[in-house]
Design a protein around this motif. Structure first.
Motif, PDB file in Angstrom:
ATOM      1  N   LYS A 130       0.921  -1.134  -0.083  1.00 30.63           N
ATOM      2  CA  LYS A 130      -0.066  -0.025   0.131  1.00 30.63           C
ATOM      3  C   LYS A 130       0.835   1.419   0.110  1.00 30.63           C
ATOM      4  N   ASP A 131       1.944   1.234  -0.264  1.00 29.39           N
ATOM      5  CA  ASP A 131       2.872   2.407  -0.254  1.00 29.39           C
ATOM      6  C   ASP A 131       2.661   3.185  -1.340  1.00 29.39           C
ATOM      7  N   PRO A 132       2.338   4.669  -1.186  1.00 27.48           N
ATOM      8  CA  PRO A 132       2.087   5.457  -2.334  1.00 27.48           C
ATOM      9  C   PRO A 132       2.878   5.492  -3.240  1.00 27.48           C
ATOM     10  N   TYR A 133       4.167   5.699  -2.855  1.00 28.63           N
ATOM     11  CA  TYR A 133       5.280   6.010  -3.897  1.00 28.63           C
ATOM     12  C   TYR A 133       6.054   4.872  -4.700  1.00 28.63           C
ATOM     13  N   VAL A 134       6.142   3.657  -4.243  1.00 32.77           N
ATOM     14  CA  VAL A 134       6.926   2.472  -4.888  1.00 32.77           C
ATOM     15  C   VAL A 134       5.864   1.145  -5.127  1.00 32.77           C
ATOM     16  N   ILE A 135       6.322   0.580  -6.059  1.00 30.36           N
ATOM     17  CA  ILE A 135       6.015  -0.821  -6.543  1.00 30.36           C
ATOM     18  C   ILE A 135       7.022  -1.937  -6.273  1.00 30.36           C
ATOM     19  N   THR A 136       6.544  -3.037  -5.949  1.00 29.79           N
ATOM     20  CA  THR A 136       7.434  -4.300  -5.769  1.00 29.79           C
ATOM     21  C   THR A 136       7.289  -5.272  -6.977  1.00 29.79           C
ATOM     22  N   HIS A 137       8.179  -6.036  -7.289  1.00 24.35           N
ATOM     23  CA  HIS A 137       7.879  -7.136  -8.266  1.00 24.35           C
ATOM     24  C   HIS A 137       9.224  -7.979  -8.033  1.00 24.35           C
ATOM     25  N   SER A 138       9.100  -9.284  -8.499  1.00 26.63           N
ATOM     26  CA  SER A 138       9.997 -10.198  -8.137  1.00 26.63           C
ATOM     27  C   SER A 138      10.676 -10.776  -9.849  1.00 26.63           C
ATOM     28  N   GLU A 139      12.081 -10.798  -9.536  1.00 30.00           N
ATOM     29  CA  GLU A 139      12.531 -11.178 -11.185  1.00 30.00           C
ATOM     30  C   GLU A 139      13.667 -12.355 -10.867  1.00 30.00           C
ATOM     31  N   GLY A 140      13.752 -12.896 -11.991  1.00 29.84           N
ATOM     32  CA  GLY A 140      14.927 -14.146 -11.834  1.00 29.84           C
ATOM     33  C   GLY A 140      14.053 -15.462 -11.385  1.00 29.84           C
TER      34      GLY A 140
END
Lengths: 75, 205
Positions: B183-193
């Motif tokens: 729910k962070d307003p500024y960042v987004i996360t995803h996974s790689e590899g």
């Protein structure tokens, strides 16, 4: 260490009676050789070697007190 | 697993004999029929007894406890194993004087033991149960550390406007980071590899 590897391998495979573990002593290392039935190879190696890695990690933890490096080889 | 082979005029007789020998209730027995009984001529000649193998059924929690007790004994690690079992989860707490050895570098050994236990316990079982092993609250503390790390890095990404790639982590650890920053307003996360080197990327929204 032989007993540890043997116990883990036997608890993972379909043919526990075909699990064979030998200890090979070298100058600066101990090699634990693990042999299983051909059909069971995947059960001790796993996808991308994940199971083999877990077995090696446990053996490494158990051999901290040994003064020689202990490695596990699946043959 | 404790088991016996018994015989009887009927299957029922053989099962009762097994229950008595093993000293357990018969509904706790797993029965494998080795030979069906054959009625003889006039019920007397040429009949054959029933032959069964009866084993005492163990709960998955019991199987887990036995597995870990034997594993720790062979690792030469003094440990007390406490198991709690629910419908889909087997939760284990281990205590002892040298739990640092069991945890290992960043929980590496604890994860390996947990993984092998899960494989072994679920191998012969019809139902799947997740196995979680903890000691000295390590997993809880690690979770708190990851939450702090996630917040700190999110702040940094926001400030520097540059994405950050984290060290490879296991699915449990990645889940903690994803859900912390969901729910962070500024960042987004995803996974790689690919596993086991999958890593999280924290990027600007």
């Amino acid at each position: 260490m032989v007993e540890l590897v043997s116990f883990i391998a036997r608890s993972l495979v379909d043919n526990p009676e075909q699990v064979d573990v030998q200890r090979v002593e070298e100058d600066d290392a101990i090699i634990i050789e693990l042999r299983v039935a051909p059909d069971d190879m995947g059960k001790v190696i796993g996808k991308q070697g994940r199971i083999a890695k877990a077995i090696r990690t446990v053996v490494k933890a158990a051999s901290l007190k040994e003064d020689k490096r202990v490695t596990v080889e699946i043959i | 697993m404790r088991s016996v082979i018994t015989t009887g005029k009927t299957l029922e007789d053989a099962i009762l004999a097994a229950a008595i020998q093993l000293a357990v209730q018969r509904d706790k027995l797993e029965i494998e029929v080795l030979e069906e009984p054959v009625k003889g001529l006039f019920g007397v000649f040429g009949g054959k007894d029933a032959k069964i193998k009866a084993s005492v059924m163990q709960s998955m929690g019991e199987v887990t406890r036995n597995f870990l007790n034997e594993l720790f004994e062979k690792m030469n690690l003094e440990a007390i194993v406490d198991v709690t079992e629910t419908d889909d989860l087997i939760s284990v707490n281990v205590s002892g004087p040298k739990m640092g050895i069991l945890i290992g570098h960043r929980g590496e050994t604890l994860d390996a033991v947990q993984y092998l236990t899960g494989l072994s316990v679920n191998r012969e079982s019809k139902t799947y149960k997740r196995v979680i092993i903890d000691t000295e609250n390590y997993r809880k503390k690690r979770e708190e550390t990851l939450i702090r790390l996630a917040k700190r890095l999110a702040h940094k990404v926001h400030k520097t406007r540059k994405k950050i790639v984290l060290e490879p982590m296991n699915p449990f650890e990645r889940r903690v980071i994803h859900s912390t920053l969901q729910k962070d307003p500024y960042v987004i996360t995803h996974s790689e590899g690919e596993e086991p080197y999958r890593k999280i990327v924290i990027a600007l929204k």
